[in-house]
Design a protein around this motif. Structure first.
Motif, PDB file in Angstrom:
ATOM      1  N   GLU A 184       0.840  -1.209   0.000  1.00 55.34           N
ATOM      2  CA  GLU A 184       0.000   0.000   0.000  1.00 55.34           C
ATOM      3  C   GLU A 184       0.877   1.263   0.000  1.00 55.34           C
ATOM      4  N   PHE A 185       1.976   1.253   0.763  1.00 55.46           N
ATOM      5  CA  PHE A 185       2.904   2.406   0.751  1.00 55.46           C
ATOM      6  C   PHE A 185       3.423   2.609  -0.674  1.00 55.46           C
ATOM      7  N   ARG A 186       3.792   1.490  -1.300  1.00 57.89           N
ATOM      8  CA  ARG A 186       4.352   1.578  -2.657  1.00 57.89           C
ATOM      9  C   ARG A 186       3.319   2.115  -3.648  1.00 57.89           C
ATOM     10  N   ARG A 187       2.072   1.684  -3.479  1.00 57.66           N
ATOM     11  CA  ARG A 187       0.995   2.148  -4.381  1.00 57.66           C
ATOM     12  C   ARG A 187       0.815   3.663  -4.298  1.00 57.66           C
ATOM     13  N   ALA A 188       0.932   4.213  -3.090  1.00 53.47           N
ATOM     14  CA  ALA A 188       0.665   5.646  -2.889  1.00 53.47           C
ATOM     15  C   ALA A 188       1.823   6.535  -3.337  1.00 53.47           C
ATOM     16  N   LEU A 189       2.969   5.924  -3.669  1.00 50.16           N
ATOM     17  CA  LEU A 189       4.154   6.705  -4.085  1.00 50.16           C
ATOM     18  C   LEU A 189       4.421   6.508  -5.574  1.00 50.16           C
ATOM     19  N   PRO A 190       4.932   7.539  -6.261  1.00 54.20           N
ATOM     20  CA  PRO A 190       5.392   7.343  -7.638  1.00 54.20           C
ATOM     21  C   PRO A 190       6.805   6.736  -7.598  1.00 54.20           C
ATOM     22  N   PRO A 191       7.294   6.255  -8.728  1.00 49.04           N
ATOM     23  CA  PRO A 191       8.700   5.833  -8.744  1.00 49.04           C
ATOM     24  C   PRO A 191       9.573   6.992  -8.256  1.00 49.04           C
TER      25      PRO A 191
END
Ligand SMILES: C[S@@+](CC[C@H](N)C(=O)[O-])C[C@H]1O[C@@H](n2cnc3c(N)ncnc32)[C@H](O)[C@@H]1O
Length: 222
Positions: A137-144
């Motif tokens: 979920e953290f990764r989903r909310a951040l762009p590359p």
């Protein structure tokens, strides 16, 4: 332990609702005595600012002092917490900042909406088997390129261990194991900091600074 996800979240929210005022009094000025922790927060802020002016979420913000510290470092920071009483205290203490009730495993945010995420001792109560989806979920909310900083109680060579935290059961993690969970969700490690316990503290503290890269993949064979 055979706890369903919703029951541990409810128990955590209830425990922090009950202890919010005591916790806020204890934690409010804690950063003043923690130069290494402040250095990690400053590094996080630098990394975010060099690539984006987008919003930064403190997930599990409790009484909001760390969100205010991030704002002081020039970031467009806001806080999210499970405990409505904590959010009430944060809003009262920092009326110019934004604080919302929510759970960090199901963020009400669009994909890639955040420039950075700080989780400061806020995944410590999550039962270990429930933790991997948090990183997804953290990764989903951040762009590359988005930046993640998390702080936790460290467990040396492990294994992950439950302990009697004053508010409710918490877990301490071997730093490599936590870094591995973040890697599995698509993060790359930028750096880490281990700090020995100060007087009055029981455990070594771990800090991991990560950058979002690819989307979730399986753990690569070591
Ligand atoms: C140890 S306190 C840390 C608070 C603050 N970050 C600090 O450093 O003082 C843990 C906080 O995380 C919150 N929390 C725990 N699980 C959460 C979840 N799934 N989503 C949002 N907040 C959560 C709790 O309500 C509590 O306020």
């Amino acid at each position: 332990m055979n706890e369903s996800p919703s029951s541990y979240l409810r128990a955590t929210a209830d425990a922090y609702d009950a202890m919010a005022v005591v916790y806020a009094d204890f934690a409010r000025d804690s950063l003043g005595a923690l130069p290494l922790d402040r250095a990690m927060l400053a590094a996080f802020a630098d990394l975010v600012r060099t690539r984006s002016t987008g919003p930064v979420a403190e997930l599990g913000c409790g009484p909001g002092y760390l969100t205010a510290h991030l704002r002081g470092l020039g970031l467009d920071a806001f806080g999210i917490d499970l405990s409505p009483v904590m959010i009430g205290l944060a809003r009262e203490a920092y009326p110019d900042l934004r604080f919302e009730v929510g759970s960090m495993d199901a963020l009400d945010l669009a994909d890639g909406e955040l420039a950075g995420i700080v989780s400061w001792y806020s995944v410590i109560h999550t039962p270990p088997k429930e933790l991997p989806p948090y990183f997804t979920e953290f990764r989903r909310a951040l762009p590359p390129g988005g930046v993640l900083l998390f702080a936790f109680f460290e467990a040396g060579d492990g294994p992950v261990e439950a302990f009697d935290h004053k508010v409710t059961t918490a877990y301490r993690w071997p730093i490599d194991e936590l870094a591995g969970l973040a890697r599995d969700a698509g993060f790359v490690e930028i750096g880490r900091m281990l700090r020995e316990p100060l007087e009055g503290e029981r455990f070594r503290r771990g800090h991991l600074l990560m950058r979002a890269e690819h989307h979730a993949i399986g753990r690569s064979p070591s």
